[in-house]
Write an enzyme that holds these catalytic residues in place. Sequence first.
Site, mmCIF file in Angstrom:
data_model
loop_
_atom_site.group_PDB
_atom_site.id
_atom_site.type_symbol
_atom_site.label_atom_id
_atom_site.label_comp_id
_atom_site.label_asym_id
_atom_site.label_seq_id
_atom_site.Cartn_x
_atom_site.Cartn_y
_atom_site.Cartn_z
ATOM 1 N N THR A 13 0.753 -1.084 0.044
ATOM 2 C CA THR A 13 0.091 0.040 -0.053
ATOM 3 C C THR A 13 0.836 1.281 0.149
ATOM 4 O OG1 THR A 13 -0.122 0.150 2.347
ATOM 5 C CG2 THR A 13 -1.725 -1.336 1.226
ATOM 6 N N GLY A 14 0.571 2.281 -0.576
ATOM 7 C CA GLY A 14 1.043 3.494 -0.569
ATOM 8 C C GLY A 14 2.327 3.284 -1.539
ATOM 9 N N SER A 15 2.478 2.721 -2.644
ATOM 10 C CA SER A 15 3.702 2.448 -3.329
ATOM 11 C C SER A 15 3.793 3.061 -4.417
ATOM 12 C CB SER A 15 3.837 0.780 -3.579
ATOM 13 O OG SER A 15 2.385 0.405 -4.374
ATOM 14 N N SER A 17 5.333 6.102 -4.548
ATOM 15 C CA SER A 17 6.681 6.712 -4.290
ATOM 16 C C SER A 17 7.225 6.317 -3.082
ATOM 17 C CB SER A 17 6.157 8.443 -4.106
ATOM 18 O OG SER A 17 5.509 8.399 -3.031
ATOM 19 N N GLY A 18 8.354 6.814 -2.507
ATOM 20 C CA GLY A 18 8.782 6.627 -1.396
ATOM 21 C C GLY A 18 9.139 5.308 -1.094
ATOM 22 N N GLY A 20 7.484 3.089 -0.054
ATOM 23 C CA GLY A 20 6.475 1.850 -0.698
ATOM 24 C C GLY A 20 7.026 1.347 -2.019
ATOM 25 N N TYR A 155 0.867 11.822 15.006
ATOM 26 C CA TYR A 155 1.526 11.062 14.068
ATOM 27 C C TYR A 155 2.510 9.937 14.910
ATOM 28 C CZ TYR A 155 4.901 9.228 10.833
ATOM 29 O OH TYR A 155 5.717 8.402 9.845
#
Length: 266
Positions: A13-15, A17-18, A20, A155
């Site tokens: 998930t969230g892949s 960029s960065g 992921g 966070y």
Amino acid sequence: MNLHLQGKRALITGSSSGLGEATARMLAAEGAAVVIHGRNGGRAEAVAAAIREGGGVATVALGDLATDEGAAEVARQASADGPVDILVNNAGFYRHLSWAEASPAEWSETYNVNVVSGVRMIQHLVPAMRERGWGRVVTIGGGLASQPMNTHPQYNATLAARHNLAVSLARELKGTGVTSNVVSPGAILVEATKELVTQIGPARGWGETWEEIQPNAVRALIPNDRERFGEPDEIAAAVAYLCGPHAAYVSGATIRVDGGLIRSAF
């Protein structure tokens, strides 16, 4: 090392960029078919296309994990070409806020995105892993779970929750062939980190250029045995290890990849 991931399907998930993206690229290089997740179709498809151009197998699943409907749709898309064997819960976000700025609504939104979204994906995908008798769940946490800063408290708290739920899940999956573990990064040099440090560096007397700011930022913010920021591939490598059979005896663990972080404070 061959991590024996051929024939496995991994949703990260969230892949788009960065961390992921780095994780997806590494799992694909190890032979897994990867599902690139994001909310921006162009960015997600660009990552998938690059993996395919390098000889890997990659598809895309789009959707907002912060809603029940969006998470269900991502799970459906991710499973369209076969069952998901590996779930990497990486998606999340933060805003750099003070205690005074972090309203109750901000706390609720951050918790939903960073914690409940991962729970949604676990509930969609892990039951089938349990039935098949094999699976991997890797949650991306962070050092702020145990060494919170005075800033962005909303966070910090969600990272602690991510660590906790991953261990609880491991206990739930006892004897099933499915494991749940945490990779806990220190300060990793993704674009968001560089942007933040560059923004606050001059006011803190760390210098004007990145070359001046970086060593001073490390000493001030994240003093560690390696005396540098981490790289995305160093996190991806830890995730890849946990996804393979060599980590079959690792359950409910937190692997710190933080250079031996001593403290974390703004």
